[in-house]
Scaffold this motif. Structure first.
Motif, PDB file in Angstrom:
ATOM      1  N   VAL A  62      58.278  41.381  45.014  1.00 18.64           N
ATOM      2  CA  VAL A  62      57.680  41.568  46.115  1.00 18.64           C
ATOM      3  C   VAL A  62      57.887  40.234  46.936  1.00 18.64           C
ATOM      4  N   GLY A  63      58.060  38.970  46.195  1.00 17.34           N
ATOM      5  CA  GLY A  63      58.382  37.627  46.785  1.00 17.34           C
ATOM      6  C   GLY A  63      59.510  37.129  46.065  1.00 17.34           C
ATOM      7  N   PRO A  64      60.327  36.372  46.729  1.00 20.03           N
ATOM      8  CA  PRO A  64      61.581  35.674  45.968  1.00 20.03           C
ATOM      9  C   PRO A  64      61.201  34.860  44.572  1.00 20.03           C
ATOM     10  N   GLU A  65      62.255  35.126  43.782  1.00 24.27           N
ATOM     11  CA  GLU A  65      62.282  34.140  42.480  1.00 24.27           C
ATOM     12  C   GLU A  65      62.140  32.675  42.986  1.00 24.27           C
ATOM     13  N   LEU A  66      61.293  31.797  42.284  1.00 23.02           N
ATOM     14  CA  LEU A  66      60.996  30.607  42.733  1.00 23.02           C
ATOM     15  C   LEU A  66      61.595  29.486  41.647  1.00 23.02           C
ATOM     16  N   ASN A  67      62.718  29.715  40.978  1.00 19.21           N
ATOM     17  CA  ASN A  67      63.422  28.670  40.147  1.00 19.21           C
ATOM     18  C   ASN A  67      64.089  27.906  41.252  1.00 19.21           C
ATOM     19  N   GLY A  68      64.024  26.715  41.027  1.00 18.54           N
ATOM     20  CA  GLY A  68      64.776  25.704  42.051  1.00 18.54           C
ATOM     21  C   GLY A  68      64.305  25.545  43.335  1.00 18.54           C
ATOM     22  N   LEU A  69      63.023  25.855  43.598  1.00 17.82           N
ATOM     23  CA  LEU A  69      62.419  25.963  44.689  1.00 17.82           C
ATOM     24  C   LEU A  69      62.128  24.596  45.559  1.00 17.82           C
ATOM     25  N   ILE A  70      61.989  23.587  44.658  1.00 17.23           N
ATOM     26  CA  ILE A  70      61.733  22.197  45.369  1.00 17.23           C
ATOM     27  C   ILE A  70      63.445  21.782  45.610  1.00 17.23           C
ATOM     28  N   GLY A  71      63.435  21.469  47.079  1.00 23.19           N
ATOM     29  CA  GLY A  71      64.587  21.002  47.448  1.00 23.19           C
ATOM     30  C   GLY A  71      65.213  22.112  48.369  1.00 23.19           C
ATOM     31  N   ARG A  72      64.625  23.307  48.302  1.00 21.52           N
ATOM     32  CA  ARG A  72      65.541  24.513  48.800  1.00 21.52           C
ATOM     33  C   ARG A  72      64.804  24.629  50.164  1.00 21.52           C
ATOM     34  N   THR A  73      65.807  25.133  51.144  1.00 22.41           N
ATOM     35  CA  THR A  73      65.597  25.535  52.613  1.00 22.41           C
ATOM     36  C   THR A  73      64.681  26.652  52.370  1.00 22.41           C
ATOM     37  N   ALA A  74      63.782  26.710  53.201  1.00 22.99           N
ATOM     38  CA  ALA A  74      62.825  28.020  53.207  1.00 22.99           C
ATOM     39  C   ALA A  74      63.545  28.998  53.744  1.00 22.99           C
TER      40      ALA A  74
END
Length: 131
Positions: free
Chosen positions: A51-63
């Protein structure tokens, strides 16, 4: 005990940064809080969009940029306007997602307790990203 005192002092001071000594304990606490997020998001080995995106590597990623995830126009626009996830921005977003990104399709009302937000951010931070 020392780690808990450091975390308590950090939270009381209103700081988002957490002493490195306490980071492991905080991330472990965040794994428990993460269960609220897991209804919609995956993280870790084999994570996929749900339902939401996977969050691996979220920090530093453009929204709004996870491949093959259909974001709201509001989240894509936030990314186009320069929203890049770091610990502070994620901390603020998790308090009230719709206030930070009006029009997001994330239905979650947010984590009202600061200590829960600190913990979840620390947990997510253990799953990669640019530092």
């Amino acid at each position: 005990m020392r780690n808990k005192i450091l975390v308590a002092l950090t939270l009381a001071a209103g700081c988002v940064a957490v002493p490195a000594l306490a980071q492991d304990d905080l991330a472990a606490q965040g794994e428990k809080v993460w269960k609220r997020c897991a209804a919609c998001h995956m993280i870790g080995d084999g994570a996929e969009n749900r339902v939401g995106p996977e969050l691996n590597g979220l920090i530093g990623r453009t929204a709004g940029t996870v491949e093959d995830f259909k974001y709201s126009d509001a989240m894509k626009k936030a990314g186009e306007d320069g929203l890049v996830w770091d610990n502070d921005k994620l901390f603020a977003y998790l308090e009230n997602p719709k206030a930070m990104v009006p029009g997001t399709k994330m239905a979650f009302a947010g984590l009202k307790k600061e200590e829960d937000r600190h913990a979840v951010v620390a947990y997510i931070d253990t799953h990669g990203g640019e530092q």
